[in-house]
Design a protein around this motif. Sequence first.
Motif, PDB file in Angstrom:
ATOM      1  N   LEU A  66       0.872  -1.149  -0.018  1.00  0.00           N
ATOM      2  CA  LEU A  66      -0.014  -0.083  -0.095  1.00  0.00           C
ATOM      3  C   LEU A  66       0.661   1.345   0.016  1.00  0.00           C
ATOM      4  CD1 LEU A  66      -2.779   1.543   0.120  1.00  0.00           C
ATOM      5  CD2 LEU A  66      -2.548   1.154   2.773  1.00  0.00           C
ATOM      6  N   PHE A  67       1.825   1.460   0.769  1.00  0.00           N
ATOM      7  CA  PHE A  67       2.515   2.508   0.912  1.00  0.00           C
ATOM      8  C   PHE A  67       3.341   2.734  -0.436  1.00  0.00           C
ATOM      9  CE2 PHE A  67       7.161   3.850   1.610  1.00  0.00           C
ATOM     10  CZ  PHE A  67       6.847   5.345   1.997  1.00  0.00           C
ATOM     11  N   THR A  68       3.994   1.741  -1.070  1.00  0.00           N
ATOM     12  CA  THR A  68       4.395   1.839  -2.121  1.00  0.00           C
ATOM     13  C   THR A  68       3.636   2.077  -3.408  1.00  0.00           C
ATOM     14  OG1 THR A  68       4.887  -0.620  -2.531  1.00  0.00           O
ATOM     15  CG2 THR A  68       6.656   0.506  -1.664  1.00  0.00           C
ATOM     16  N   ALA A  69       2.415   1.634  -3.350  1.00  0.00           N
ATOM     17  CA  ALA A  69       1.553   2.130  -4.390  1.00  0.00           C
ATOM     18  C   ALA A  69       1.315   3.579  -4.397  1.00  0.00           C
ATOM     19  CB  ALA A  69       0.342   1.315  -4.279  1.00  0.00           C
ATOM     20  N   ILE A  70       1.217   3.953  -3.385  1.00  0.00           N
ATOM     21  CA  ILE A  70       0.945   5.451  -2.991  1.00  0.00           C
ATOM     22  C   ILE A  70       2.150   6.199  -3.407  1.00  0.00           C
ATOM     23  CG2 ILE A  70       0.633   7.155  -1.337  1.00  0.00           C
ATOM     24  CD1 ILE A  70      -1.384   5.103   0.225  1.00  0.00           C
ATOM     25  N   ALA A  71       3.273   5.763  -3.083  1.00  0.00           N
ATOM     26  CA  ALA A  71       4.593   6.308  -3.350  1.00  0.00           C
ATOM     27  C   ALA A  71       4.890   6.548  -4.723  1.00  0.00           C
ATOM     28  CB  ALA A  71       5.646   5.580  -2.651  1.00  0.00           C
ATOM     29  N   LEU A  72       4.347   5.465  -5.671  1.00  0.00           N
ATOM     30  CA  LEU A  72       4.636   5.587  -7.160  1.00  0.00           C
ATOM     31  C   LEU A  72       4.061   6.840  -7.767  1.00  0.00           C
ATOM     32  CD1 LEU A  72       4.144   1.878  -8.208  1.00  0.00           C
ATOM     33  CD2 LEU A  72       6.038   3.420  -8.467  1.00  0.00           C
ATOM     34  N   TRP A  73       2.949   7.299  -7.117  1.00  0.00           N
ATOM     35  CA  TRP A  73       2.032   8.265  -7.654  1.00  0.00           C
ATOM     36  C   TRP A  73       2.225   9.568  -6.728  1.00  0.00           C
ATOM     37  CZ3 TRP A  73       0.412   7.322 -12.383  1.00  0.00           C
ATOM     38  CH2 TRP A  73       0.429   5.810 -12.696  1.00  0.00           C
ATOM     39  N   VAL A  74       2.886   9.575  -5.746  1.00  0.00           N
ATOM     40  CA  VAL A  74       3.044  11.034  -4.906  1.00  0.00           C
ATOM     41  C   VAL A  74       4.485  11.218  -4.864  1.00  0.00           C
ATOM     42  CG1 VAL A  74       2.771  11.910  -2.569  1.00  0.00           C
ATOM     43  CG2 VAL A  74       1.155  10.372  -3.209  1.00  0.00           C
ATOM     44  N   ARG A  75       4.691  12.390  -5.813  1.00  0.00           N
ATOM     45  CA  ARG A  75       6.074  12.710  -6.107  1.00  0.00           C
ATOM     46  C   ARG A  75       6.904  13.374  -4.957  1.00  0.00           C
ATOM     47  NH1 ARG A  75       8.057  12.928 -10.852  1.00  0.00           N
ATOM     48  NH2 ARG A  75       6.742  13.019 -12.690  1.00  0.00           N
ATOM     49  N   GLY A  76       7.995  12.828  -4.711  1.00  0.00           N
ATOM     50  CA  GLY A  76       8.700  13.295  -3.471  1.00  0.00           C
ATOM     51  C   GLY A  76       8.458  12.302  -2.513  1.00  0.00           C
TER      52      GLY A  76
END
Length: 175
Positions: A66-76
Motif C-alpha cells: 500500500l505504501f509503495t503503491a501510493i509512493a509511485l504516484w505521490v512525487r517526493g
Amino acid sequence: MGFDASNLKALDCTLRLFVIPLSIASVWLSVTNQQNNISYGNLEFTNFTGLKYMVGISAASGGYALFTAIALWVRGLVTKAWFFFVSDQLVAYLMVTSLAAIWEILYLAYNGDQMVSWSEACTSFGKFCSRLKLVLVLHAITLCCFLALAVISAYRVFSRFQPPSKDNEEEKEMH
C-alpha cells in the motif's frame, strides 16, 4: 528493447494493489483458523510459530504494498529507484521464508514425522488443514507478485546504466 515507462508504472502499481487483498485474506484466514476435536482438543493458528511468522510477514507486505503503491504516484514521497529495488528484494525473500514455514507445517500435518513419533493431524483436523492449504495458495500468489515487482524494480534501476561496449572490454584487456 525498452518498455513504455507509463505501462511499466501501471503494471507495478496494479501488482502492488493486487497484493493487498491477498495479504488481508491470508492474515484473516490464518488468524480465524481453528478447529476443535473431541479427542485431541483445540487447534488454532497461535499453536504454530511458523504460522504467526507468516501472518506478520503477510501483514507487513500488505502494508508495504500500500505504501509503495501510493509512493509511485505521490512525487517526493520516495524518489529513489534503489529504495524500491532493495525493499522489493527484501520483501520477496521474506515471503519465500514465510511460504516455506507454511509448507513445512502443512507437510507435517499431512504426513507427520514417524522418526519423532508425530502422527499426521489432518485426518483429525481436516477443516484446519483445508484452510491452511488455501492460505498457502494465496501466499504463493502474493510471492509471485513480489517476485515480479522485484524484477520490475531491478529493471528500473539497472536500465539506467549502459551495457558494457566491446570497445570498453578491449580497452580493459590491454591494460
